[in-house]
Design a protein around this motif. Sequence first.
Motif, PDB file in Angstrom:
ATOM      1  N   ALA A  49       1.415  11.999 -10.065  1.00 53.38           N
ATOM      2  CA  ALA A  49       0.716  13.280  -9.990  1.00 53.38           C
ATOM      3  C   ALA A  49       1.679  14.455 -10.121  1.00 53.38           C
ATOM      4  O   ALA A  49       1.317  15.520 -10.634  1.00 53.38           O
ATOM      5  CB  ALA A  49      -0.053  13.382  -8.668  1.00 53.38           C
ATOM      6  N   SER A  50       2.925  14.272  -9.681  1.00 53.48           N
ATOM      7  CA  SER A  50       3.903  15.367  -9.728  1.00 53.48           C
ATOM      8  C   SER A  50       4.303  15.731 -11.142  1.00 53.48           C
ATOM      9  O   SER A  50       4.834  16.816 -11.376  1.00 53.48           O
ATOM     10  CB  SER A  50       5.156  14.990  -8.928  1.00 53.48           C
ATOM     11  N   LYS A  51       4.062  14.841 -12.087  1.00 55.41           N
ATOM     12  CA  LYS A  51       4.532  15.085 -13.455  1.00 55.41           C
ATOM     13  C   LYS A  51       3.829  16.257 -14.110  1.00 55.41           C
ATOM     14  O   LYS A  51       4.315  16.804 -15.095  1.00 55.41           O
ATOM     15  CB  LYS A  51       4.372  13.811 -14.283  1.00 55.41           C
ATOM     16  N   ALA A  93       0.827  -1.207   0.000  1.00 54.51           N
ATOM     17  CA  ALA A  93       0.000   0.000   0.000  1.00 54.51           C
ATOM     18  C   ALA A  93       0.860   1.256   0.000  1.00 54.51           C
ATOM     19  O   ALA A  93       0.553   2.251  -0.673  1.00 54.51           O
ATOM     20  CB  ALA A  93      -0.925  -0.003   1.217  1.00 54.51           C
ATOM     21  N   ARG A  94       1.974   1.206   0.740  1.00 55.05           N
ATOM     22  CA  ARG A  94       2.872   2.359   0.821  1.00 55.05           C
ATOM     23  C   ARG A  94       3.488   2.664  -0.544  1.00 55.05           C
ATOM     24  O   ARG A  94       3.511   3.820  -0.984  1.00 55.05           O
ATOM     25  CB  ARG A  94       3.951   2.052   1.858  1.00 55.05           C
ATOM     26  N   TYR A  95       3.985   1.644  -1.222  1.00 51.29           N
ATOM     27  CA  TYR A  95       4.608   1.881  -2.528  1.00 51.29           C
ATOM     28  C   TYR A  95       3.585   2.340  -3.558  1.00 51.29           C
ATOM     29  O   TYR A  95       3.884   3.194  -4.410  1.00 51.29           O
ATOM     30  CB  TYR A  95       5.333   0.626  -3.009  1.00 51.29           C
ATOM     31  N   ALA A 138       8.201   3.297 -11.402  1.00 47.98           N
ATOM     32  CA  ALA A 138       7.254   4.371 -11.740  1.00 47.98           C
ATOM     33  C   ALA A 138       7.946   5.553 -12.427  1.00 47.98           C
ATOM     34  O   ALA A 138       7.557   6.709 -12.243  1.00 47.98           O
ATOM     35  CB  ALA A 138       6.494   4.847 -10.503  1.00 47.98           C
ATOM     36  N   GLY A 139       8.979   5.249 -13.204  1.00 43.41           N
ATOM     37  CA  GLY A 139       9.643   6.288 -13.985  1.00 43.41           C
ATOM     38  C   GLY A 139      10.615   7.156 -13.223  1.00 43.41           C
ATOM     39  O   GLY A 139      11.104   8.157 -13.770  1.00 43.41           O
ATOM     40  N   VAL A 140      10.919   6.818 -11.952  1.00 47.17           N
ATOM     41  CA  VAL A 140      11.899   7.590 -11.191  1.00 47.17           C
ATOM     42  C   VAL A 140      12.920   6.637 -10.575  1.00 47.17           C
ATOM     43  O   VAL A 140      12.717   5.422 -10.544  1.00 47.17           O
ATOM     44  CB  VAL A 140      11.242   8.439 -10.074  1.00 47.17           C
ATOM     45  N   ASP A 166       3.837   5.773  -5.606  1.00 50.38           N
ATOM     46  CA  ASP A 166       3.722   5.811  -7.069  1.00 50.38           C
ATOM     47  C   ASP A 166       2.692   6.844  -7.509  1.00 50.38           C
ATOM     48  O   ASP A 166       2.907   7.589  -8.482  1.00 50.38           O
ATOM     49  CB  ASP A 166       3.313   4.439  -7.607  1.00 50.38           C
ATOM     50  N   ALA A 167       1.558   6.904  -6.791  1.00 49.89           N
ATOM     51  CA  ALA A 167       0.505   7.848  -7.151  1.00 49.89           C
ATOM     52  C   ALA A 167       0.994   9.287  -7.030  1.00 49.89           C
ATOM     53  O   ALA A 167       0.705  10.134  -7.889  1.00 49.89           O
ATOM     54  CB  ALA A 167      -0.726   7.622  -6.263  1.00 49.89           C
ATOM     55  N   VAL A 168       1.749   9.577  -5.975  1.00 48.71           N
ATOM     56  CA  VAL A 168       2.276  10.930  -5.789  1.00 48.71           C
ATOM     57  C   VAL A 168       3.289  11.266  -6.876  1.00 48.71           C
ATOM     58  O   VAL A 168       3.299  12.369  -7.430  1.00 48.71           O
ATOM     59  CB  VAL A 168       2.911  11.080  -4.398  1.00 48.71           C
TER      60      VAL A 168
END
Length: 330
Positions: A107-109, A96-98, A153-155, A102-104
């Motif tokens: 969203a930052s993009k 759940a934490r990961y 997640a692209g980072v 990932d969602a944050v």
Amino acid sequence: MTLSFEAALQAFAPELPLAVGLSGGADSTALLLACARRWPGQVRALHVHHGLQAAADGFERHCAALCESLQVPLTVQRVDARGLPGQSPEDAARQARYQAFDAVVQASKAQAAIKSVAIAQHADDQAETLLLALSRGAGVAGLAAMPGRWHRAGVVWHRPLLRVAGADVRRWLLAQGVGWVEDPTNSDERYTRNRIRAQLLPVLDATFPAFRDTFSRSASHAAEASELLHELAVLDLAQVGLPPTLQALQALSPARQANVLRHWLRQTHHTTPTAAQMAELLGQIEACSTRGHQIRIKVGRGWVVRCGATLDWRDLPAADGADSPRPPPK
């Protein structure tokens, strides 16, 4: 070699902007404080409210007050971290934490995209992870424990404190005069990791004072071996085909068969066979010398079956039980 907290942070060179996972405990508080001082205006904090205990609201308030004092933006994600039947609470919370992180990140993009994420596991956490893997009879992938750097997640994700003893992290934070919160569950010895921390690590410290370094080396060796097995599996899967052909599998040694089959099942069908299931599957492949020889072995949430000249996968129908499933379609 174990590093001091200061040396580990000096060697840490993430691409900015950086997000730091902040639980409110000593380790993540120290990591956020050090990063915010080093890269002012380039760091933000991510806190996951798991909703699993009454103290969770206090964790969030501590994180909000800390971030306000540091002038660090804070994002709080509330999740349902209750596990599925048979899933450990620790694993459910970790997943759940990961997912929340990932969602944050995604969203930052739309704004100033997060380029790196740092989380605060240290050398003691790495030792605990390795001991847990050993207790479960894990292979080299499990014994590799936690990587210090990986992509998700692209980072780029980092664990910059993996070579720092937990006690050194707390010494540094105490010297800064900054407080933290203690998770009450960390002292609950019903959890295996907590028993390792409370009972085994002190004995290891007394008997093998360099165990953090040696365990870290062993995990690094296992990670290298795991990477080599992955590369071999990719090559072998290209040879045996997708789905794998029985004749091509039979041309490989049993060890390579097991390696490529684990890779196929994990990458294509998101399941991992137990040692007993793999042994049964290898035995069936070896015995498969006639056209009429059938293979049907339950693995995870489905079946490995023979379809003509190849192996294939069938999902377990929702109405089936684990002990008395219907035969898969031919």
